[in-house]
Enzyme design. Structure first.
Site, PDB file in Angstrom:
ATOM      1  N   ALA A 186       0.677  -1.178  -0.038  1.00 49.39           N
ATOM      2  CA  ALA A 186       0.043   0.085  -0.030  1.00 49.39           C
ATOM      3  C   ALA A 186       0.971   1.506   0.007  1.00 49.39           C
ATOM      4  CB  ALA A 186      -0.840  -0.058   0.964  1.00 49.39           C
ATOM      5  N   GLY A 214      -1.260   5.895  -2.383  1.00 50.83           N
ATOM      6  CA  GLY A 214      -2.170   6.542  -3.548  1.00 50.83           C
ATOM      7  C   GLY A 214      -3.629   5.567  -3.667  1.00 50.83           C
ATOM      8  N   GLU A 225       1.815  -2.448   4.333  1.00 49.34           N
ATOM      9  CA  GLU A 225       3.169  -2.403   3.826  1.00 49.34           C
ATOM     10  C   GLU A 225       3.985  -2.845   4.600  1.00 49.34           C
ATOM     11  OE1 GLU A 225       4.610  -0.834   0.902  1.00 49.34           O
ATOM     12  OE2 GLU A 225       6.320  -1.334   1.931  1.00 49.34           O
ATOM     13  N   CYS A 235       3.246  -1.229 -12.607  1.00 53.46           N
ATOM     14  CA  CYS A 235       3.721  -0.084 -13.523  1.00 53.46           C
ATOM     15  C   CYS A 235       4.895  -0.641 -14.603  1.00 53.46           C
ATOM     16  CB  CYS A 235       4.057   1.197 -12.720  1.00 53.46           C
ATOM     17  SG  CYS A 235       5.430   0.889 -11.341  1.00 53.46           S
TER      18      CYS A 235
HETATM   19  N1  SAM Z   1      -0.348   0.932  -4.092  1.00 52.75           N
HETATM   20  C1  SAM Z   1       1.131   1.931  -3.597  1.00 52.75           C
HETATM   21  C2  SAM Z   1       0.542   3.504  -3.782  1.00 52.75           C
HETATM   22  O1  SAM Z   1      -0.392   3.600  -4.548  1.00 52.75           O
HETATM   23  O2  SAM Z   1       0.996   4.466  -3.448  1.00 52.75           O
HETATM   24  C3  SAM Z   1       2.301   1.970  -4.342  1.00 52.75           C
HETATM   25  C4  SAM Z   1       2.736   0.398  -4.233  1.00 52.75           C
HETATM   26  S1  SAM Z   1       4.437   0.149  -4.769  1.00 52.75           S
HETATM   27  C5  SAM Z   1       4.029  -0.046  -6.430  1.00 52.75           C
HETATM   28  C6  SAM Z   1       4.648  -1.694  -4.283  1.00 52.75           C
HETATM   29  C7  SAM Z   1       4.941  -1.851  -2.556  1.00 52.75           C
HETATM   30  O3  SAM Z   1       5.152  -3.197  -2.447  1.00 52.75           O
HETATM   31  C8  SAM Z   1       5.954  -1.171  -2.220  1.00 52.75           C
HETATM   32  O4  SAM Z   1       5.617  -0.056  -1.155  1.00 52.75           O
HETATM   33  C9  SAM Z   1       7.123  -2.067  -1.449  1.00 52.75           C
HETATM   34  O5  SAM Z   1       7.794  -1.657  -0.545  1.00 52.75           O
HETATM   35  C10 SAM Z   1       6.099  -3.098  -1.441  1.00 52.75           C
HETATM   36  N2  SAM Z   1       6.614  -4.583  -1.230  1.00 52.75           N
HETATM   37  C11 SAM Z   1       8.043  -4.884  -1.498  1.00 52.75           C
HETATM   38  N3  SAM Z   1       8.204  -6.086  -1.261  1.00 52.75           N
HETATM   39  C12 SAM Z   1       7.071  -6.683  -0.925  1.00 52.75           C
HETATM   40  C13 SAM Z   1       6.718  -8.022  -0.607  1.00 52.75           C
HETATM   41  N4  SAM Z   1       7.627  -9.149  -0.537  1.00 52.75           N
HETATM   42  N5  SAM Z   1       5.421  -7.981  -0.372  1.00 52.75           N
HETATM   43  C14 SAM Z   1       4.465  -7.172  -0.369  1.00 52.75           C
HETATM   44  N6  SAM Z   1       4.847  -5.851  -0.672  1.00 52.75           N
HETATM   45  C15 SAM Z   1       6.124  -5.599  -0.961  1.00 52.75           C
END
Ligand code: SAM
Length: 478
Positions: free
Chosen positions: A114, A118, A137, A235
């Site tokens: 999360a 956003g 998160e 993305c």
């Molecule tokens: N949904 C967010 C937004 O709209 O602001 C953006 C999310 S970003 C694309 C992906 C997120 O997944 C990051 O914050 C990252 O820290 C987290 N992440 C990284 N490794 C992960 C894991 N193994 N399991 C779950 N989440 C993870």
């Protein structure tokens, strides 16, 4: 034409092969300026009021109800209204994800990846404070930023967790009506916006991301109720992280189908020919291409779990989280009850809220150490979980007195209290910097507002308004 040497060569080779005749248009999009977006917070204002109050020229984003483009010369992130949570700065394509998820008031919704928030803040706007939003998160610092954004937007019904997906799945089996997995990815869709995404890219990273995405999806699926909706998004353009992951997932979980969703005509279908063993319905997933619309690259798939809600397991399985029972439990209950009474008196007498304000909130008051929270009704017991924010932070206990929480200020409206004070722009900027203000208002806690939107609390005494804007949030806007 863009010099392809700025982009990883292996990426260019792959995309040229996949896109064929469209490759030149795709590459040319890197020469164009990126688009800047912001999203209105429906918890704070209607579309009409928002348009009246926003000092920027805004243009609608066609695929997101609350989304707008703003000009490159504007800086809405450095505006008092931003600190008041009137809007969230968000890349326009990213706004499509919550629109496709289509959360409803009263549901249980999970945003599993999360931060910075956003999607969560957009989902919360759609839920209008009814139901439960769990925003998780895994990275602690990022969970902190997520929590701050949830507070700034004045969201009451959101719990912020800081757990691995596996741990979440242990605690919430079959619990949620809707889940979004906005997965960590190789970020190819952000190359135009983010130089570090270019630097960190490699084929090995793409493969690592694809395996991790499948693992996260597996855990997410365990938490979805029968008949529930799961939205997966990235993305990136890499087929292995998009159509490939969805195909591998549906192959394992034949109780999930890819759904057809009404969407913007600028979105392109997912490409089944880009993966070795395509799942049925891949063309119903969506690709957002930067050369076809005004936004960055994204991929979105909406899946539905078969079955009906009525067949789902009973809620009793969620009681396993309670760790205190018997006498301990009763002692805690008595303390919590007393605390709720003290809180009620504080809210009415010192913050000027109505007698019924607390009773009308959809949640239960719980004490965590010295902190009082309003935990959303639907939330399971949080003991044993890494929770960043168990709900709306109401107050902190300080030596037999209470101090209102900043989050509470942002979640209130001026109509709910008779102790508010409207600040001029100059005063608001000074307040956000942490300065005390001169004032002649009545002694005590005061909700400080700008253009009718709360910014935080101050405490008036002897002609001064002591600043209670949290130290960690203080900033200079100009
Ligand atoms: N949904 C967010 C937004 O709209 O602001 C953006 C999310 S970003 C694309 C992906 C997120 O997944 C990051 O914050 C990252 O820290 C987290 N992440 C990284 N490794 C992960 C894991 N193994 N399991 C779950 N989440 C993870």
């Amino acid at each position: 034409m863009e010099d392809r040497r700025r982009l990883p060569e292996a990426f260019c080779m792959r995309m040229e092969g996949l896109l064929g005749a469209e490759w030149n248009a795709f590459l040319a999009s890197y020469d164009e300026n990126r688009y800047y977006g912001l999203r209105r917070n429906p918890l704070k204002s209607s579309a009409e009021r928002f348009m009246e109050q926003m000092p920027y020229a805004l243009e609608k984003v066609s695929w997101a109800e609350e989304g707008y483009y703003y000009g490159t010369e504007d800086h809405p992130g450095k505006d008092v209204l931003h600190e008041a949570g009137l809007y969230y700065i968000q890349e326009p394509s990213a706004m499509a994800v919550a629109q496709i998820l289509d959360p409803q008031p009263g549901e249980r919704v999970l945003d599993l990846c999360a931060a910075p928030g956003g999607k969560s803040t957009q989902i919360a706007g759609r839920m209008r404070g009814e139901g439960l939003l769990v925003a998780n998160e895994v990275i602690p610092d990022r969970a902190g930023i997520l929590s701050q954004n949830v507070e700034r937007m004045g969201i009451k019904n959101c719990v912020v967790c800081n757990e691995e997906p596996e741990r979440m799945a242990e605690r919430f089996p079959g619990f949620f009506d809707r889940i979004v997995v906005d997965a960590p990815c190789s970020g190819e869709g952000m190359f135009r916006k983010d130089e570090t995404a270019v630097e960190q890219w490699s084929e090995a990273h793409v493969q690592m991301c694809a395996d991790r995405q499948l693992m996260i999806l597996r855990e997410a699926a365990k938490m979805l109720r029968l008949g529930g909706v799961l939205v997966y998004s990235t993305c990136t353009f890499a087929p292995d992280e998009n159509e490939g992951v969805i195909s591998r997932f549906v192959e394992e979980r034949d109780d999930f189908v890819i759904e057809e969703v009404p969407h913007d005509t600028a979105f392109a279908p997912g490409r089944e020919e880009w993966t070795a063993q395509p799942a049925p319905g891949l063309e119903r997933t969506m690709r957002l291409w930067p050369h076809r619309l005004k936004g960055e690259g994204h991929y979105i798939a909406r899946l539905r779990r078969s079955g009906r809600k009525e067949e789902a397991v009973s809620d009793s399985v969620w009681s396993h989280g309670r760790i205190s029972g018997g006498r301990d439990r009763r002692r805690t209950d008595v303390k919590q009850k007393k605390q709720a009474e003290v809180l009620q008196e504080f809210l009415v007498k010192e913050l000027g809220l109505g007698e019924d304000w607390l009773a009308e909130q959809r949640g239960r008051v719980e004490l965590f150490g010295e902190q009082l929270y309003l935990v959303p009704e639907e939330m399971i017991p949080v003991q044993g979980m890494k929770i960043r924010r168990p709900g709306l932070h109401l107050a902190t206990e300080k030596k037999n007195r209470l101090e209102p929480a900043h989050a509470l200020a942002l979640a209130l409206t001026t109509a709910e209290t008779d102790r508010s004070l409207e600040l001029s722009q100059e005063e608001a900027v000074r307040y956000l910097r942490g300065e005390s203000l001169v004032c002649d208002s009545r002694k005590g806690w005061t909700l400080l507002t700008y253009r009718g939107y709360p910014l935080g609390f101050g405490k008036a005494s002897g002609g001064q308004m002591k600043n209670h804007y949290p130290k960690g949030l203080r900033k200079s806007l100009f």
